[in-house]
Scaffold this motif. Structure first.
Motif, mmCIF file in Angstrom:
data_model
loop_
_atom_site.group_PDB
_atom_site.id
_atom_site.type_symbol
_atom_site.label_atom_id
_atom_site.label_comp_id
_atom_site.label_asym_id
_atom_site.label_seq_id
_atom_site.Cartn_x
_atom_site.Cartn_y
_atom_site.Cartn_z
ATOM 1 N N LYS A 198 0.825 -1.208 0.000
ATOM 2 C CA LYS A 198 0.000 0.000 0.000
ATOM 3 C C LYS A 198 0.861 1.261 0.000
ATOM 4 N N SER A 199 1.997 1.203 0.652
ATOM 5 C CA SER A 199 2.880 2.368 0.713
ATOM 6 C C SER A 199 3.345 2.791 -0.679
ATOM 7 N N ARG A 200 3.477 1.820 -1.584
ATOM 8 C CA ARG A 200 3.892 2.154 -2.946
ATOM 9 C C ARG A 200 2.772 2.876 -3.700
ATOM 10 N N PHE A 201 1.504 2.531 -3.373
ATOM 11 C CA PHE A 201 0.375 3.276 -3.935
ATOM 12 C C PHE A 201 0.411 4.718 -3.455
ATOM 13 N N LEU A 202 0.647 4.893 -2.160
ATOM 14 C CA LEU A 202 0.633 6.236 -1.576
ATOM 15 C C LEU A 202 1.753 7.106 -2.134
ATOM 16 N N ASP A 203 2.820 6.462 -2.593
ATOM 17 C CA ASP A 203 3.907 7.216 -3.199
ATOM 18 C C ASP A 203 3.516 7.792 -4.562
ATOM 19 N N ILE A 204 2.582 7.111 -5.250
ATOM 20 C CA ILE A 204 2.216 7.517 -6.609
ATOM 21 C C ILE A 204 0.872 8.226 -6.663
ATOM 22 N N ILE A 205 -0.128 7.693 -5.918
ATOM 23 C CA ILE A 205 -1.467 8.271 -5.954
ATOM 24 C C ILE A 205 -1.454 9.665 -5.337
ATOM 25 N N LYS A 206 -2.128 10.590 -6.014
ATOM 26 C CA LYS A 206 -2.112 11.981 -5.580
ATOM 27 C C LYS A 206 -3.403 12.349 -4.856
ATOM 28 N N PRO A 207 -3.305 13.003 -3.717
ATOM 29 C CA PRO A 207 -4.524 13.454 -3.019
ATOM 30 C C PRO A 207 -5.161 14.632 -3.748
ATOM 31 N N ASN A 208 -6.473 14.772 -3.526
ATOM 32 C CA ASN A 208 -7.234 15.901 -4.084
ATOM 33 C C ASN A 208 -7.121 16.012 -5.605
ATOM 34 N N THR A 209 -7.022 14.870 -6.260
ATOM 35 C CA THR A 209 -7.007 14.856 -7.725
ATOM 36 C C THR A 209 -7.614 13.550 -8.208
ATOM 37 N N LYS A 210 -7.845 13.453 -9.501
ATOM 38 C CA LYS A 210 -8.451 12.246 -10.075
ATOM 39 C C LYS A 210 -7.379 11.174 -10.265
ATOM 40 N N ASN A 211 -7.623 9.988 -9.678
ATOM 41 C CA ASN A 211 -6.712 8.857 -9.818
ATOM 42 C C ASN A 211 -7.470 7.689 -10.447
ATOM 43 N N TRP A 212 -7.057 7.298 -11.637
ATOM 44 C CA TRP A 212 -7.665 6.132 -12.291
ATOM 45 C C TRP A 212 -6.633 5.008 -12.344
ATOM 46 N N VAL A 213 -7.036 3.841 -11.849
ATOM 47 C CA VAL A 213 -6.131 2.688 -11.756
ATOM 48 C C VAL A 213 -6.591 1.613 -12.740
ATOM 49 N N ILE A 214 -5.722 1.250 -13.683
ATOM 50 C CA ILE A 214 -6.037 0.217 -14.677
ATOM 51 C C ILE A 214 -5.358 -1.081 -14.263
ATOM 52 N N ILE A 215 -6.147 -2.106 -13.994
ATOM 53 C CA ILE A 215 -5.604 -3.394 -13.575
ATOM 54 C C ILE A 215 -5.378 -4.252 -14.820
ATOM 55 N N ALA A 216 -4.112 -4.468 -15.177
ATOM 56 C CA ALA A 216 -3.750 -5.188 -16.398
ATOM 57 C C ALA A 216 -3.141 -6.547 -16.067
ATOM 58 N N THR A 217 -3.695 -7.207 -15.059
ATOM 59 C CA THR A 217 -3.257 -8.544 -14.671
ATOM 60 C C THR A 217 -4.441 -9.309 -14.115
ATOM 61 N N ASP A 218 -4.384 -10.644 -14.229
ATOM 62 C CA ASP A 218 -5.429 -11.476 -13.641
ATOM 63 C C ASP A 218 -4.885 -12.307 -12.472
ATOM 64 N N ASN A 219 -3.727 -11.885 -11.966
ATOM 65 C CA ASN A 219 -3.129 -12.566 -10.822
ATOM 66 C C ASN A 219 -3.997 -12.349 -9.576
ATOM 67 N N ASN A 220 -4.459 -13.437 -8.952
ATOM 68 C CA ASN A 220 -5.389 -13.360 -7.823
ATOM 69 C C ASN A 220 -4.856 -12.493 -6.689
#
Length: 330
Positions: free
Chosen positions: A220-242
């Motif tokens: 989760k910490s790696r998400f927080l490093d990239i995801i920006k607060p107070n802005t639009k964040n769209w996450v595209i999941i390009a894997t089917d790994n469970n």
């Protein structure tokens, strides 16, 4: 108890072709499905026992057949003479298909629907000149080399292109994160998506990043490093790994209050069936699909009524697919 008023959007039917059926025309059709009847000695079972004691018989093949049966009944009522021959292809990599090819004149059919396995469809198509309909999706279908095979599902590359098109048209600025695993194909797909989005986004100041797992998961910490607060964040999941998919969804639903994200995928595989729908709803889960049913349309209501009257149940997805493919092809 206050219930929000439901507003219904009017859906207009698009006419793709003229649904004209010539009265008195004749068709000969072969349907090849893996009923595996020899395993269950189906001749000695009562109908109720087939559905209660041998639930494995209530599978994709059975549902597809029941839907196809409604399609054939409908066309017969419209004046089409149809000779239907149904063949049990048995178990995968068995000898049933080869036996059917050698003993039955499949070339005398106007069309053959099935088999359901990719290696079997190529075997039949290589030995028969008539059109062969592949009724399901397989990730091997892009390599089919026999020209008389007709596919009924688009390639996954089409799904990816549609998602890219949607994002380019609707993303007006912010942060895009593509989630991949470490498989070479998925890394290549993610890199291709990144380049396509960077080139085609309306807002050129938007950022596109690729996030891959370390030691099999994405912290989760790696998400927080990239995801920006107070802005639009769209996450595209390009894997089917469970592990990765579940890990991503759990991280997104527990972001800080000032940080929000929406999840997308172009390939909604079985992995999402294992995730609580409430979690998916919380992240605005959006995916590309080639399935669409207008529940209020007359055609849908008529089909469901016919199916329910004949089979005492509502049609499943594969029953509907069996009807659609058979009706449209014939």
């Amino acid at each position: 108890l206050k219930i929000k008023e439901i507003t219904i959007d009017v859906v207009y039917d698009e006419v793709f072709y003229d649904d004209y059926i010539q009265q008195g025309s004749s068709l000969k059709v072969a349907l090849m499905l893996p009923f595996r009847a020899e395993k269950y000695n189906i001749d000695t079972l009562k109908i109720k026992d087939i559905f209660t004691k041998n639930s494995t018989l209530v599978n994709i093949a059975t549902d597809f057949y029941l839907g196809a049966e409604i399609a054939i009944d409908s066309l017969r009522r419209r004046g089409v003479n149809i000779e239907l021959n149904v063949y049990d292809t048995g178990f995968r990599r068995g000898n049933n298909v080869r036996t059917i090819i050698s003993e039955k004149d499949l070339n005398s059919n106007d069309v053959v629907i099935g088999p359901m396995f990719s290696e079997e469809i190529e075997l039949v198509a290589s030995n028969v000149n008539t059109p062969i309909i592949f009724p399901v999706y397989s990730n091997k279908q892009s390599s089919f080399y026999v020209s008389n095979i007709i596919k009924t599902s688009p390639e996954k590359s089409v799904f990816r292109e549609e998602l890219e098109k949607y994002i380019k048209e609707n993303f007006d600025g912010g942060n895009i994160i593509i989630i991949s695993d470490n498989k070479s194909d998925n890394i290549q797909t993610s890199s291709s998506m990144k380049s396509s989005l960077e080139f085609g986004l309306i807002n050129t100041e938007s950022t596109v990043n690729i996030l891959t797992p370390i030691d099999g998961y994405i912290a989760k910490s790696r998400f927080l490093d990239i995801i920006k607060p107070n802005t639009k964040n769209w996450v595209i999941i390009a894997t089917d790994n469970n592990v990765i998919v579940e890990n991503v969804v759990n991280s997104l639903i527990s972001l800080p209050e000032e940080t929000t994200a929406k999840a997308f995928t172009f390939d909604k595989g079985r992995v999402y069936d294992k995730i609580d729908n409430r979690k998916l709803a919380k992240v605005g889960f959006t995916y590309v699909s080639d399935e669409f049913v207008e529940e209020e349309s007359l055609a849908t209501r008529v089909f469901e009524k016919q199916y329910r009257n004949k089979n005492k149940a509502l049609p499943s997805f594969y029953a509907t697919k069996g009807f659609d493919i058979t009706y449209d092809i014939l």
